[in-house]
Design an enzyme around this catalytic site. Structure first.
Site, PDB file in Angstrom:
ATOM      1  N   ALA A  88       0.868  -1.180   0.000  1.00 42.99           N
ATOM      2  CA  ALA A  88       0.000   0.000   0.000  1.00 42.99           C
ATOM      3  C   ALA A  88       0.905   1.230   0.000  1.00 42.99           C
ATOM      4  O   ALA A  88       2.059   1.162   0.425  1.00 42.99           O
ATOM      5  CB  ALA A  88      -0.867  -0.013   1.252  1.00 42.99           C
ATOM      6  N   GLY A 133       0.700  -5.078   0.787  1.00 47.64           N
ATOM      7  CA  GLY A 133      -0.527  -5.092  -0.027  1.00 47.64           C
ATOM      8  C   GLY A 133      -0.315  -5.699  -1.407  1.00 47.64           C
ATOM      9  O   GLY A 133      -1.258  -6.227  -2.006  1.00 47.64           O
ATOM     10  N   GLU A 156       4.774  -5.477   7.055  1.00 46.98           N
ATOM     11  CA  GLU A 156       4.014  -4.465   7.799  1.00 46.98           C
ATOM     12  C   GLU A 156       4.544  -4.221   9.204  1.00 46.98           C
ATOM     13  O   GLU A 156       4.542  -3.093   9.676  1.00 46.98           O
ATOM     14  CB  GLU A 156       2.520  -4.851   7.857  1.00 46.98           C
TER      15      GLU A 156
HETATM   16  N1  CO8 Z   1       4.598   3.179  -0.665  1.00 47.81           N
HETATM   17  C1  CO8 Z   1       4.992   4.343  -1.178  1.00 47.81           C
HETATM   18  N2  CO8 Z   1       6.109   4.504  -1.894  1.00 47.81           N
HETATM   19  C2  CO8 Z   1       6.879   3.419  -2.060  1.00 47.81           C
HETATM   20  C3  CO8 Z   1       6.543   2.155  -1.559  1.00 47.81           C
HETATM   21  C4  CO8 Z   1       5.334   2.056  -0.817  1.00 47.81           C
HETATM   22  N3  CO8 Z   1       4.880   0.901  -0.315  1.00 47.81           N
HETATM   23  N4  CO8 Z   1       7.500   1.270  -1.890  1.00 47.81           N
HETATM   24  C5  CO8 Z   1       8.412   1.959  -2.603  1.00 47.81           C
HETATM   25  N5  CO8 Z   1       8.045   3.250  -2.710  1.00 47.81           N
HETATM   26  C6  CO8 Z   1       8.747   4.324  -3.393  1.00 47.81           C
HETATM   27  C7  CO8 Z   1       9.981   4.772  -2.598  1.00 47.81           C
HETATM   28  O1  CO8 Z   1       9.603   5.666  -1.573  1.00 47.81           O
HETATM   29  C8  CO8 Z   1      10.793   5.416  -3.674  1.00 47.81           C
HETATM   30  O2  CO8 Z   1      10.273   6.704  -3.935  1.00 47.81           O
HETATM   31  P1  CO8 Z   1      11.268   7.952  -4.266  1.00 47.81           P
HETATM   32  O3  CO8 Z   1      11.967   7.559  -5.547  1.00 47.81           O
HETATM   33  O4  CO8 Z   1      10.330   9.095  -4.435  1.00 47.81           O
HETATM   34  O5  CO8 Z   1      12.194   8.045  -3.113  1.00 47.81           O
HETATM   35  C9  CO8 Z   1      10.498   4.563  -4.903  1.00 47.81           C
HETATM   36  O6  CO8 Z   1       9.293   3.854  -4.630  1.00 47.81           O
HETATM   37  C10 CO8 Z   1      11.580   3.546  -5.200  1.00 47.81           C
HETATM   38  O7  CO8 Z   1      11.783   2.792  -4.018  1.00 47.81           O
HETATM   39  P2  CO8 Z   1      13.248   2.547  -3.367  1.00 47.81           P
HETATM   40  O8  CO8 Z   1      14.152   3.684  -3.683  1.00 47.81           O
HETATM   41  O9  CO8 Z   1      13.051   2.196  -1.935  1.00 47.81           O
HETATM   42  O10 CO8 Z   1      13.713   1.274  -4.227  1.00 47.81           O
HETATM   43  P3  CO8 Z   1      14.673   0.087  -3.768  1.00 47.81           P
HETATM   44  O11 CO8 Z   1      14.922  -0.726  -4.990  1.00 47.81           O
HETATM   45  O12 CO8 Z   1      15.853   0.596  -3.005  1.00 47.81           O
HETATM   46  O13 CO8 Z   1      13.796  -0.780  -2.710  1.00 47.81           O
HETATM   47  C11 CO8 Z   1      11.783  -1.890  -1.944  1.00 47.81           C
HETATM   48  C12 CO8 Z   1      12.631  -1.418  -3.156  1.00 47.81           C
HETATM   49  C13 CO8 Z   1      12.529  -3.003  -1.211  1.00 47.81           C
HETATM   50  C14 CO8 Z   1      10.486  -2.432  -2.500  1.00 47.81           C
HETATM   51  C15 CO8 Z   1      11.556  -0.690  -0.989  1.00 47.81           C
HETATM   52  O14 CO8 Z   1      11.031   0.394  -1.743  1.00 47.81           O
HETATM   53  C16 CO8 Z   1      10.576  -0.978   0.141  1.00 47.81           C
HETATM   54  O15 CO8 Z   1      10.968  -1.592   1.132  1.00 47.81           O
HETATM   55  N6  CO8 Z   1       9.319  -0.507  -0.004  1.00 47.81           N
HETATM   56  C17 CO8 Z   1       8.314  -0.584   1.061  1.00 47.81           C
HETATM   57  C18 CO8 Z   1       7.815  -2.011   1.217  1.00 47.81           C
HETATM   58  C19 CO8 Z   1       6.790  -2.064   2.319  1.00 47.81           C
HETATM   59  O16 CO8 Z   1       7.061  -1.798   3.471  1.00 47.81           O
HETATM   60  N7  CO8 Z   1       5.585  -2.434   1.934  1.00 47.81           N
HETATM   61  C20 CO8 Z   1       4.471  -2.582   2.860  1.00 47.81           C
HETATM   62  C21 CO8 Z   1       3.664  -1.335   2.874  1.00 47.81           C
HETATM   63  S1  CO8 Z   1       2.382  -1.403   4.092  1.00 47.81           S
HETATM   64  C22 CO8 Z   1       1.173  -2.336   3.377  1.00 47.81           C
HETATM   65  O17 CO8 Z   1       1.269  -2.754   2.257  1.00 47.81           O
HETATM   66  C23 CO8 Z   1      -0.033  -2.593   4.227  1.00 47.81           C
HETATM   67  C24 CO8 Z   1      -1.171  -3.114   3.401  1.00 47.81           C
HETATM   68  C25 CO8 Z   1      -2.475  -2.969   4.106  1.00 47.81           C
HETATM   69  C26 CO8 Z   1      -2.921  -1.558   4.171  1.00 47.81           C
HETATM   70  C27 CO8 Z   1      -4.262  -1.448   4.770  1.00 47.81           C
HETATM   71  C28 CO8 Z   1      -4.859  -0.071   4.595  1.00 47.81           C
HETATM   72  C29 CO8 Z   1      -4.755   0.832   5.772  1.00 47.81           C
END
Ligand code: CO8
Length: 278
Positions: A88, A133, A156
């Site tokens: 998400a 998500g 999460e």
């Molecule tokens: N949300 C928003 N932006 C994101 C997300 C995300 N989940 N994942 C990546 N991005 C963005 C980064 O912020 C970055 O943006 P910017 O270029 O503006 O800085 C861009 O995408 C590229 O990401 P990275 O630079 O981090 O790329 P890497 O190759 O270094 O890393 C990863 C890739 C490993 C995927 C890393 O981005 C990461 O760990 N992302 C977050 C993963 C995460 O924690 N996901 C779980 C989110 S919570 C969730 O899904 C709950 C679901 C239920 C919700 C219920 C509703 C309330």
């Protein structure tokens, strides 16, 4: 008569334009190849993070399939770029209140439940990160093929959260309680061979061949009895959500419903050593 004819043509034209307009999405891209449709999550710069626009557009798209405006036998879902979906959208969630968080979760659950209710089978082609998500979305599909480079996780708890799109419910049903709780509590990211081992995915392919291989499987399904495919998905999913006896009763009635129907043609074709004409 002429006026009636012209007004009918105008109506058809307007419906076509409306359908086309509805198909112009900001977060999705759709491609159709015969009976097989592929929907791409299209926010590659944000790792295809799932935001409100995505959920609105995906719901609208699935409704178009329900209405028969998108005429496909199998749907594939995949991501543009490096990720399937990295969860998400954290930037959208960060300032949410308790109520907003709950509502956002419910909205996402409704959309993911729609994948299960869809008559058409849905295959996830997991091209990269399927996190949070994103993995919950993949788990709402009927089965999953992944690239050898894909990564899977429910991170999460790293954010002080828990899954909100029914990941706590689907993951243990797919991989068993202990494997699910291991992933949910450690937030460990697993690779494709491990995902295959625990039964989270069904096949692994090299990144460049993944989509073609998923399309091949989709074509295989599309060539089967179309009513049988829809019913076998519906009955199987019904049984998993309800009790065994109720599921078996539904199976009998749907089995019977195919007899003076598509099943008659399929069985005749077998006996006559020819291809069925669905
Ligand atoms: N949300 C928003 N932006 C994101 C997300 C995300 N989940 N994942 C990546 N991005 C963005 C980064 O912020 C970055 O943006 P910017 O270029 O503006 O800085 C861009 O995408 C590229 O990401 P990275 O630079 O981090 O790329 P890497 O190759 O270094 O890393 C990863 C890739 C490993 C995927 C890393 O981005 C990461 O760990 N992302 C977050 C993963 C995460 O924690 N996901 C779980 C989110 S919570 C969730 O899904 C709950 C679901 C239920 C919700 C219920 C509703 C309330």
């Amino acid at each position: 008569m002429a006026i009636f004819f012209i007004s009918n043509i105008c109506h058809t034209y307007i419906v076509l334009i409306e359908t086309q307009m509805r198909m112009e999405y900001q977060t999705l891209r759709f491609e159709q190849d015969g009976d097989v449709g592929t929907i791409f999550i299209n926010r590659p710069k944000a790792m295809n993070a799932l935001n409100s626009a995505f959920f609105d557009e995906m719901e609208a798209f699935l409704t178009e399939i329900d209405k028969g405006n998108v005429n496909i036998s199998v749907l594939i879902i995949t991501g543009e770029g490096k990720a399937f979906a990295a969860g998400a959208d954290i930037s959208e969630m960060v300032n949410m209140t308790q109520k907003q968080g709950e509502t956002f979760s419910q909205k996402g659950q409704q959309v993911f439940n729609h994948f299960e209710k869809l008559e058409t089978p849905v295959i996830a082609a997991i091209n990269g990160f399927a996190l949070g998500g994103g993995l919950e979305l993949a788990m709402a599909c009927d089965f999953r093929f992944a690239s050898s480079k894909a990564k899977f996780g429910q991170p999460e708890v790293n954010l002080g959260l828990i899954p909100g799109y029914a990941g706590t419910q689907r993951l243990p049903r797919l991989v068993g309680l202990a494997e699910a709780l291991y992933m949910l509590t450690t937030a460990e990211m697993i690779d494709s061979p491990e995902a295959l081992r625990i039964g989270l995915i069904q096949k692994i392919y090299e990144p460049e061949e993944l989509l073609d291989k998923v399309k091949e499987t989709a074509q295989t399904i599309a060539a089967k009895g179309p009513k049988a495919v829809k019913k076998v998905k519906a009955v199987t999913r019904f049984g998993v959500r309800n009790d065994f006896m109720e599921g078996s009763e539904k199976e009998s009635s749907e089995f019977g419903s195919l007899f003076e129907n598509e099943g008659a043609e399929g069985m005749r074709a077998f006996l006559e050593k020819r291809k069925p004409n669905w």
